[in-house]
Write a protein that holds these residues in place. Structure first.
Motif, PDB file in Angstrom:
ATOM      1  N   ASP A 252      -1.934  49.152  -1.332  1.00  0.00           N
ATOM      2  CA  ASP A 252      -1.899  49.821  -2.633  1.00  0.00           C
ATOM      3  C   ASP A 252      -3.272  49.831  -3.290  1.00  0.00           C
ATOM      4  O   ASP A 252      -3.660  50.809  -3.930  1.00  0.00           O
ATOM      5  CB  ASP A 252      -0.886  49.138  -3.555  1.00  0.00           C
ATOM      6  CG  ASP A 252       0.545  49.420  -3.147  1.00  0.00           C
ATOM      7  OD1 ASP A 252       0.770  50.462  -2.510  1.00  0.00           O
ATOM      8  OD2 ASP A 252       1.424  48.605  -3.450  1.00  0.00           O
ATOM      9  N   GLU A 253      -4.029  48.730  -3.132  1.00  0.00           N
ATOM     10  CA  GLU A 253      -5.369  48.689  -3.696  1.00  0.00           C
ATOM     11  C   GLU A 253      -6.296  49.668  -2.980  1.00  0.00           C
ATOM     12  O   GLU A 253      -7.105  50.361  -3.608  1.00  0.00           O
ATOM     13  CB  GLU A 253      -5.924  47.269  -3.611  1.00  0.00           C
ATOM     14  CG  GLU A 253      -5.229  46.308  -4.570  1.00  0.00           C
ATOM     15  CD  GLU A 253      -5.589  44.853  -4.299  1.00  0.00           C
ATOM     16  OE1 GLU A 253      -5.461  44.041  -5.234  1.00  0.00           O
ATOM     17  OE2 GLU A 253      -5.974  44.532  -3.153  1.00  0.00           O
ATOM     18  N   ALA A 254      -6.163  49.748  -1.661  1.00  0.00           N
ATOM     19  CA  ALA A 254      -6.943  50.726  -0.908  1.00  0.00           C
ATOM     20  C   ALA A 254      -6.495  52.152  -1.241  1.00  0.00           C
ATOM     21  O   ALA A 254      -7.311  53.079  -1.308  1.00  0.00           O
ATOM     22  CB  ALA A 254      -6.805  50.466   0.589  1.00  0.00           C
ATOM     23  N   GLY A 255      -5.183  52.322  -1.466  1.00  0.00           N
ATOM     24  CA  GLY A 255      -4.671  53.637  -1.837  1.00  0.00           C
ATOM     25  C   GLY A 255      -5.189  54.099  -3.177  1.00  0.00           C
ATOM     26  O   GLY A 255      -5.399  55.294  -3.409  1.00  0.00           O
ATOM     27  N   LEU A 256      -5.401  53.156  -4.100  1.00  0.00           N
ATOM     28  CA  LEU A 256      -5.970  53.500  -5.394  1.00  0.00           C
ATOM     29  C   LEU A 256      -7.377  54.084  -5.228  1.00  0.00           C
ATOM     30  O   LEU A 256      -7.727  55.083  -5.848  1.00  0.00           O
ATOM     31  CB  LEU A 256      -6.006  52.259  -6.288  1.00  0.00           C
ATOM     32  CG  LEU A 256      -6.572  52.442  -7.694  1.00  0.00           C
ATOM     33  CD1 LEU A 256      -5.755  53.436  -8.483  1.00  0.00           C
ATOM     34  CD2 LEU A 256      -6.612  51.102  -8.414  1.00  0.00           C
ATOM     35  N   TYR A 257      -8.173  53.471  -4.370  1.00  0.00           N
ATOM     36  CA  TYR A 257      -9.519  53.998  -4.115  1.00  0.00           C
ATOM     37  C   TYR A 257      -9.440  55.329  -3.376  1.00  0.00           C
ATOM     38  O   TYR A 257     -10.237  56.239  -3.633  1.00  0.00           O
ATOM     39  CB  TYR A 257     -10.353  52.993  -3.306  1.00  0.00           C
ATOM     40  CG  TYR A 257     -11.745  53.503  -3.034  1.00  0.00           C
ATOM     41  CD1 TYR A 257     -12.723  53.451  -4.029  1.00  0.00           C
ATOM     42  CD2 TYR A 257     -12.084  54.058  -1.806  1.00  0.00           C
ATOM     43  CE1 TYR A 257     -13.995  53.956  -3.800  1.00  0.00           C
ATOM     44  CE2 TYR A 257     -13.342  54.566  -1.575  1.00  0.00           C
ATOM     45  CZ  TYR A 257     -14.312  54.505  -2.571  1.00  0.00           C
ATOM     46  OH  TYR A 257     -15.562  55.007  -2.352  1.00  0.00           O
ATOM     47  N   ARG A 258      -8.494  55.427  -2.475  1.00  0.00           N
ATOM     48  CA  ARG A 258      -8.327  56.676  -1.725  1.00  0.00           C
ATOM     49  C   ARG A 258      -8.088  57.855  -2.670  1.00  0.00           C
ATOM     50  O   ARG A 258      -8.699  58.913  -2.546  1.00  0.00           O
ATOM     51  CB  ARG A 258      -7.170  56.523  -0.746  1.00  0.00           C
ATOM     52  CG  ARG A 258      -6.851  57.715   0.181  1.00  0.00           C
ATOM     53  CD  ARG A 258      -5.926  58.756  -0.422  1.00  0.00           C
ATOM     54  NE  ARG A 258      -4.869  58.192  -1.225  1.00  0.00           N
ATOM     55  CZ  ARG A 258      -3.754  57.658  -0.720  1.00  0.00           C
ATOM     56  NH1 ARG A 258      -3.570  57.607   0.575  1.00  0.00           N
ATOM     57  NH2 ARG A 258      -2.823  57.180  -1.536  1.00  0.00           N
ATOM     58  N   ASP A 259      -7.210  57.677  -3.667  1.00  0.00           N
ATOM     59  CA  ASP A 259      -6.933  58.752  -4.618  1.00  0.00           C
ATOM     60  C   ASP A 259      -8.137  59.047  -5.499  1.00  0.00           C
ATOM     61  O   ASP A 259      -8.408  60.207  -5.837  1.00  0.00           O
ATOM     62  CB  ASP A 259      -5.726  58.396  -5.480  1.00  0.00           C
ATOM     63  CG  ASP A 259      -4.426  58.404  -4.691  1.00  0.00           C
ATOM     64  OD1 ASP A 259      -4.330  59.177  -3.726  1.00  0.00           O
ATOM     65  OD2 ASP A 259      -3.515  57.637  -5.031  1.00  0.00           O
ATOM     66  N   PHE A 260      -8.864  58.005  -5.880  1.00  0.00           N
ATOM     67  CA  PHE A 260     -10.096  58.197  -6.650  1.00  0.00           C
ATOM     68  C   PHE A 260     -11.108  59.006  -5.837  1.00  0.00           C
ATOM     69  O   PHE A 260     -11.748  59.927  -6.343  1.00  0.00           O
ATOM     70  CB  PHE A 260     -10.672  56.820  -7.031  1.00  0.00           C
ATOM     71  CG  PHE A 260     -12.116  56.856  -7.437  1.00  0.00           C
ATOM     72  CD1 PHE A 260     -12.499  57.290  -8.702  1.00  0.00           C
ATOM     73  CD2 PHE A 260     -13.112  56.468  -6.551  1.00  0.00           C
ATOM     74  CE1 PHE A 260     -13.840  57.331  -9.066  1.00  0.00           C
ATOM     75  CE2 PHE A 260     -14.452  56.503  -6.907  1.00  0.00           C
ATOM     76  CZ  PHE A 260     -14.813  56.937  -8.171  1.00  0.00           C
ATOM     77  N   LEU A 261     -11.257  58.686  -4.561  1.00  0.00           N
ATOM     78  CA  LEU A 261     -12.208  59.375  -3.704  1.00  0.00           C
ATOM     79  C   LEU A 261     -11.802  60.824  -3.488  1.00  0.00           C
ATOM     80  O   LEU A 261     -12.652  61.718  -3.425  1.00  0.00           O
ATOM     81  CB  LEU A 261     -12.301  58.641  -2.358  1.00  0.00           C
ATOM     82  CG  LEU A 261     -13.387  59.107  -1.385  1.00  0.00           C
ATOM     83  CD1 LEU A 261     -14.766  58.844  -1.978  1.00  0.00           C
ATOM     84  CD2 LEU A 261     -13.230  58.392  -0.043  1.00  0.00           C
ATOM     85  N   TYR A 262     -10.517  61.069  -3.390  1.00  0.00           N
ATOM     86  CA  TYR A 262      -9.991  62.425  -3.193  1.00  0.00           C
ATOM     87  C   TYR A 262     -10.430  63.351  -4.331  1.00  0.00           C
ATOM     88  O   TYR A 262     -10.727  64.523  -4.122  1.00  0.00           O
ATOM     89  CB  TYR A 262      -8.467  62.369  -3.115  1.00  0.00           C
ATOM     90  CG  TYR A 262      -7.796  63.683  -2.822  1.00  0.00           C
ATOM     91  CD1 TYR A 262      -7.778  64.224  -1.534  1.00  0.00           C
ATOM     92  CD2 TYR A 262      -7.165  64.404  -3.838  1.00  0.00           C
ATOM     93  CE1 TYR A 262      -7.155  65.432  -1.263  1.00  0.00           C
ATOM     94  CE2 TYR A 262      -6.540  65.615  -3.579  1.00  0.00           C
ATOM     95  CZ  TYR A 262      -6.546  66.113  -2.293  1.00  0.00           C
ATOM     96  OH  TYR A 262      -5.926  67.312  -2.030  1.00  0.00           O
TER      97      TYR A 262
END
Length: 483
Positions: free
Chosen positions: A165-175
């Motif tokens: 979930d923490e990595a997913g948060l960055y993933r959405d930010f990067l998107y």
């Protein structure tokens, strides 16, 4: 006249059963129905798939994580953006010696998230994975060229303490923020370009309501203004649709009525019909039967179109939940704006006027069939039907109703049966006609249809044994008048 139409139900029942069993009727109904059912959903599905596959925004992946573009609020509730402090970047296009701060521009993308992350260039994935192994605050970002754009892979290191979930948060930010990196690679000023990402709000104010003063500057258009705008557009579009729909229906099914009436002259069925019912009843039964079979086909095709469009919208949203397809936006906004605009009374009167007018023109076509003695005569005997249809079509087309003038531009046209069927349904649907006006218009149409059917029956009886060239319209009416 009441006795003239006695027993028409027998003719109606017989003709309707015979007509719907014909091969042409069944093939055309099934074929066009399948086209209406499959074509819209197929086109919309293909467009949705094409839009989803050709999306040019960067793609992101995470090992074991969620799909790109998922709702960031779901991740924020379960992750911590402050837990990520360092990103090892594997990007063949990034020369860290020439531009060591390339990825640091991401710290300026969102003042509330990932503002203090250290980005370090690494030559390959194996080296990055080895350096980040077992870390509590480090992720791997591996970029590569995909078929439709840049692919960004956000990877969790081995034995990491970070959660998906923490990595997913960055993933959405990067998107959302990676375009800043692309801008910097293109030597675009990131700070200046950030101004392009500021949300812009637009509003539309009607001209005669806008120039009131500065107090209108920040107001959004009211619901009433939007409804008026939609109503004005519909007042121009609906008459076009009504005119074109009725014109082609009348041409197609009117010819069928004329052919059906003529057919009885050349068969033994005519003897039986004239013994059991009067000519007026026979014409009325045939007109109703052909018209009813045509309406059944029409409503079936409309139902297929509606099902196809609804299925197409559902399919596109399943393929691409974030779709911005213009057709879907128009349908959804149209449904919201027209909610409550149409009344049940207006819809009922619009349908009744269309059906009554359809019967009237089919009755006109029956006159052509009654005057003909063989199929090749129909092109001559149907001249009255053709002239009235074309004249009414152009009168309705150039009446001014398509300019949004409503009832003010129509006047007497809604009370002339042959033109009323083309303009009155749209006006009734939009509430431009009162109930009394709708009743008068409908009554005139139905009365005219019965009179024309009665005349067709008289002509049929007069010319039932006529052979040879068809008589002119003038001679036929002289016969009707006993001259």
């Amino acid at each position: 006249m009441k006795q003239e139409f006695k027993g028409f139900l027998k003719i109606f029942s017989f003709t309707f059963r015979q007509h719907v069993k014909t091969r042409n009727y069944m093939i055309s109904g099934i074929l066009i129905g399948l086209i209406c059912l499959l074509l819209p959903v197929g086109i919309m599905g293909f467009m949705g798939w094409s839009d989803a596959s050709s999306e040019s925004t960067p793609e992101t992946e995470i090992s074991g994580g969620k799909n790109p573009g998922s709702d960031a609020s779901d991740v924020e509730n379960s992750g911590d953006c402050e837990a990520i402090r360092k990103i090892y970047v594997v990007d063949a296009d990034w020369d860290a010696l020439k531009d060591p701060d390339l990825y640091s521009c991401l710290n300026q993308a969102d003042p509330a998230r990932f503002t203090d992350v250290v980005y370090e260039a690494v030559s390959d994935v194996e080296t990055a994975a080895k350096q980040a192994k077992g870390s509590k605050d480090t992720l791997l970002l591996v970029t590569e060229e995909g078929q439709t754009g840049r692919v960004l892979n956000v990877l969790l290191p081995e034995d990491t303490k970070l959660t998906e979930d923490e990595a997913g948060l960055y993933r959405d930010f990067l998107y959302q923020s990676y375009p800043l990196v692309q801008m910097k690679k293109a030597d675009v000023d990131v700070q200046a370009a950030s101004a392009l990402r500021v949300p812009v709000e637009t509003q539309t104010i009607l001209g005669n309501q806008a120039a009131v003063g500065d107090d209108m500057a920040g107001e959004e258009p009211t619901q009433e203004n939007q409804m008026e705008m939609v109503k004005k557009v519909l007042s121009m579009v609906l008459p076009y649709l009504t005119i074109m729909l009725l014109y082609f229906m009348i041409l197609f099914y009117g010819q069928g009525v004329a052919t059906s009436v003529l057919m009885e002259k050349n068969s033994k069925l005519m003897d039986m019909f004239l013994v059991t019912v009067k000519p007026g009843a026979m014409i009325l039964g045939k007109v109703l039967a052909i018209a009813a079979s045509g309406l059944v086909q029409l409503f079936a095709w409309i139902a297929c179109l509606a099902v196809s469009f609804m299925s197409g919208i559902a399919l596109v949203k399943a393929i691409d939940p974030g779709t911005d397809m213009l057709l879907i936006q128009v349908v959804e906004s149209f449904g919201q704006l027209t909610s409550g605009m149409f009344s049940i009374t207006g819809i009922v009167f619009a349908l009744l006027i269309m059906i009554g007018g359809f019967l009237l023109y089919c009755a006109l076509a029956a006159i052509g069939g009654a005057m003909a003695s063989k199929p090749e005569d129909l092109s001559t005997t149907n001249i009255l039907f053709t002239l009235i249809l074309i004249a009414s079509f152009f009168c309705a087309l150039y009446s001014g109703v398509m300019d949004g003038g409503g009832m003010e531009s129509l006047g007497f046209q809604v009370y002339i049966p042959f033109t009323a069927i083309m303009v009155a349904p749209g006006m009734a649907l939009l509430g431009e006609m009162s109930i009394i006006q709708c009743m008068i218009s409908l009554g005139l149409i139905l009365a005219s249809a019965l009179i024309v059917i009665w005349i067709a029956g008289k002509i049929y009886k007069l010319l039932i044994f006529h052979k040879g060239d068809p008589l002119s319209i003038q001679k036929v009416f002289k016969l009707l008048l006993g001259k």
